[in-house]
Design an enzyme around this catalytic site. Structure first.
Site, PDB file in Angstrom:
ATOM      1  N   GLY A 240       0.762  -1.241   0.000  1.00 58.98           N
ATOM      2  CA  GLY A 240       0.000   0.000   0.000  1.00 58.98           C
ATOM      3  C   GLY A 240       0.788   1.285   0.000  1.00 58.98           C
ATOM      4  O   GLY A 240       0.221   2.344  -0.239  1.00 58.98           O
ATOM      5  N   GLU A 275       3.991  -6.831   1.698  1.00 61.62           N
ATOM      6  CA  GLU A 275       3.642  -7.110   0.300  1.00 61.62           C
ATOM      7  C   GLU A 275       3.686  -5.830  -0.531  1.00 61.62           C
ATOM      8  O   GLU A 275       2.674  -5.411  -1.101  1.00 61.62           O
ATOM      9  CB  GLU A 275       2.223  -7.698   0.232  1.00 61.62           C
ATOM     10  CG  GLU A 275       2.009  -8.941   1.074  1.00 61.62           C
ATOM     11  CD  GLU A 275       0.522  -9.301   1.215  1.00 61.62           C
ATOM     12  OE1 GLU A 275      -0.339  -8.466   0.905  1.00 61.62           O
ATOM     13  OE2 GLU A 275       0.248 -10.436   1.625  1.00 61.62           O
ATOM     14  N   GLY A 277       4.108  -3.368  -3.601  1.00 64.63           N
ATOM     15  CA  GLY A 277       4.064  -3.473  -5.060  1.00 64.63           C
ATOM     16  C   GLY A 277       4.522  -2.163  -5.666  1.00 64.63           C
ATOM     17  O   GLY A 277       5.675  -1.978  -6.034  1.00 64.63           O
ATOM     18  N   ARG A 314      -4.521   3.310 -16.097  1.00 60.53           N
ATOM     19  CA  ARG A 314      -4.782   3.977 -14.812  1.00 60.53           C
ATOM     20  C   ARG A 314      -5.567   5.285 -14.932  1.00 60.53           C
ATOM     21  O   ARG A 314      -6.478   5.517 -14.136  1.00 60.53           O
ATOM     22  CB  ARG A 314      -3.481   4.194 -14.043  1.00 60.53           C
ATOM     23  CG  ARG A 314      -2.743   2.874 -13.713  1.00 60.53           C
ATOM     24  CD  ARG A 314      -1.560   3.087 -12.786  1.00 60.53           C
ATOM     25  NE  ARG A 314      -1.982   3.526 -11.477  1.00 60.53           N
ATOM     26  CZ  ARG A 314      -1.922   4.772 -11.037  1.00 60.53           C
ATOM     27  NH1 ARG A 314      -1.384   5.712 -11.790  1.00 60.53           N
ATOM     28  NH2 ARG A 314      -2.371   5.069  -9.851  1.00 60.53           N
ATOM     29  N   CYS A 343     -10.934   4.571 -29.575  1.00 62.28           N
ATOM     30  CA  CYS A 343     -12.236   5.196 -29.789  1.00 62.28           C
ATOM     31  C   CYS A 343     -13.088   5.145 -28.534  1.00 62.28           C
ATOM     32  O   CYS A 343     -14.092   4.418 -28.453  1.00 62.28           O
ATOM     33  CB  CYS A 343     -12.923   4.529 -30.970  1.00 62.28           C
ATOM     34  SG  CYS A 343     -11.972   4.832 -32.458  1.00 62.28           S
TER      35      CYS A 343
END
Ligand SMILES: *Cc1c(COP(=O)(O)O)cnc(C)c1O
Length: 419
Positions: A240, A275, A277, A314, A343
């Site tokens: 996080g 964890e 990332g 994103r 499109c």
């Protein structure tokens, strides 16, 4: 801190110029910096080095490229995986099975079985029934599955709703106030070594206070579980940690995080698992693109680039902001919209933003694209799947090919009744 800097006015990844990569590989292309990956991996490792026992599992959904995983494996990182496919990747990258943690709210029975077959280090259980199924599978094969129970601490991570995971209404984990009764029932089951708890409250947390609040609740739960007679040896604190997406944005550092963890977990007497990332790989990648047109419009002009929402999802998915900069800026700025060729109106990277003046044929980059970038890419609009390049010093290598529409079509079949 990253290793994408300008030399003689031209953006480089470490010692390789971005135009040199674009000339050889074409655009759009993701470019990753080995030195940046190593820098972040070691910063976090060092910040946690004072803790008694630590296990670092890179959340490989953030960037599952085998070469990237190889760099992190050499830094001593294991993997946090959320599918059988990611488990196979972690092993293919040389991460030992015992260093793999299997998370995810919808692990299938086949995926649980794969984890058992490979002898992974830990299953992070998301619900009681998953624990029962895992216990039965393991017991039937004379195995004991190492597992922790993921709890939902009902903490607002203060991040985008689509990447918040620790509120009571989110789909992840079991309600923290039900953890003890579930633990009481699951811990008795043969086939399961239920040894601790896990949390992960969300992604792109730029402040530590929500994490600290969640960790404190976990500390109380550990005490409660121990008081009830359970043996707790592992606590997985999830990922996080955020990264700066805006130039000049400050976020919590690895050192601040390490100090907070040391303070909050003092006396827990467990192996702490993490964890991360995005924190490891976010700033270690850029998406290189070429300007196709600068299109006049009713308002600001549209800079139409050859990267699109299928390459970098994103902005369309989370309204995410990525810095856009010319590879060889002139120093002049203008206010423009930035969009891709797909499109969809959602295929827009920025509206009304002051950016470097660019013209047709210029190269530019979207920064901080190393996490949740290529991994989310698709071939929508029958575009090629975006390739990836890894740089180290003055070397670079294509670490994922551009998959062309012909290859994709090669996996499609037209039944005889259509022909
Ligand atoms: C996505 C995820 C992570 C990694 O999150 P980052 O914000 O990239 O650090 C860690 N653990 C779990 C369970 C996840 O789903």
């Amino acid at each position: 801190m990253d290793h994408f800097n300008r030399k003689n006015g031209v953006l480089h990844a470490e010692d390789v110029s971005i135009p040199a990569i674009a000339a050889e590989v074409g655009t759009p292309v993701y470019v990753y910096s080995t030195a940046t990956l190593e820098r972040h991996a070691s910063a976090l490792k060092n910040a946690l080095a004072g803790l008694p026992s630590v296990h670092l599992a890179f959340a490989i959904k953030a960037n599952p490229n085998l070469a990237v995983l190889g760099v992190l494996a050499r830094q001593g990182y294991g993997a946090d995986v959320v599918s059988g496919g990611e488990l196979k990747r972690a092993l293919a990258a040389g991460m030992p099975a015992e260093d793999v943690v299997f998370s995810g709210v919808g692990k299938t029975r086949a995926e649980l079985q794969l984890g058992l077959d490979e002898g992974i280090g830990q299953f992070n259980l998301e619900l009681e029934e998953e624990g029962e199924v895992l216990a039965d599978l393991a017991h039937a094969q004379g195995k004991t599955a190492p597992a922790v129970l993921r709890v939902n601490p009902d903490v607002d991570a203060g991040t985008h709703a689509k990447i918040s995971t620790g509120k009571a209404e989110n789909k992840f984990g079991v309600a923290i106030d039900r953890a003890l009764e579930i633990f009481d029932r699951l811990a008795k089951r043969p086939g399961l070594n239920l040894r601790g708890v896990a949390i992960h409250i969300g992604s792109q947390l730029t402040e530590l206070s929500p994490l600290e609040a969640a960790y404190k609740r976990v500390g109380e739960l550990v005490a409660q579980l121990r008081a009830a007679g359970h043996t707790i040896t592992h606590v997985d604190l999830g990922g996080g940690l955020g990264v700066p997406y805006h130039a000049g944005q400050t976020v919590s550092t690895a050192e601040e995080f390490g100090a907070m963890v040391a303070r909050v977990t003092q006396g827990w007497n467990v192996t702490l698992m993490f964890e991360p990332g995005r924190f490891i790989c976010g700033n270690a990648g850029v998406l290189v693109t070429e300007v196709i047109w600068v299109k006049p419009a009713a308002g600001n002009p549209y800079v139409i680039v050859d990267a699109a929402m299928n390459d970098l999802a994103r902005p369309a998915l989370y309204d995410a902001y990525h810095e856009f900069e010319a590879v060889e800026p002139t120093g002049e700025k203008f206010v423009a919209n930035i969009a891709g060729p797909v499109c969809e109106t959602g295929d827009t990277f920025a509206m009304g933003r002051e950016i470097d003046v660019v013209k047709s044929g210029d190269l530019a980059v979207f920064r901080t694209a190393g996490a949740y970038g290529a991994t989310m890419a698709s071939t929508y609009n029958s575009r090629a799947l975006v390739p990836e390049v890894l740089v180290s010093g003055d070397r670079f290598a294509v670490v994922a090919d551009r998959i062309q529409p012909e290859t994709i079509m090669g996996a499609e079949r037209v039944p005889e009744w259509v022909r």
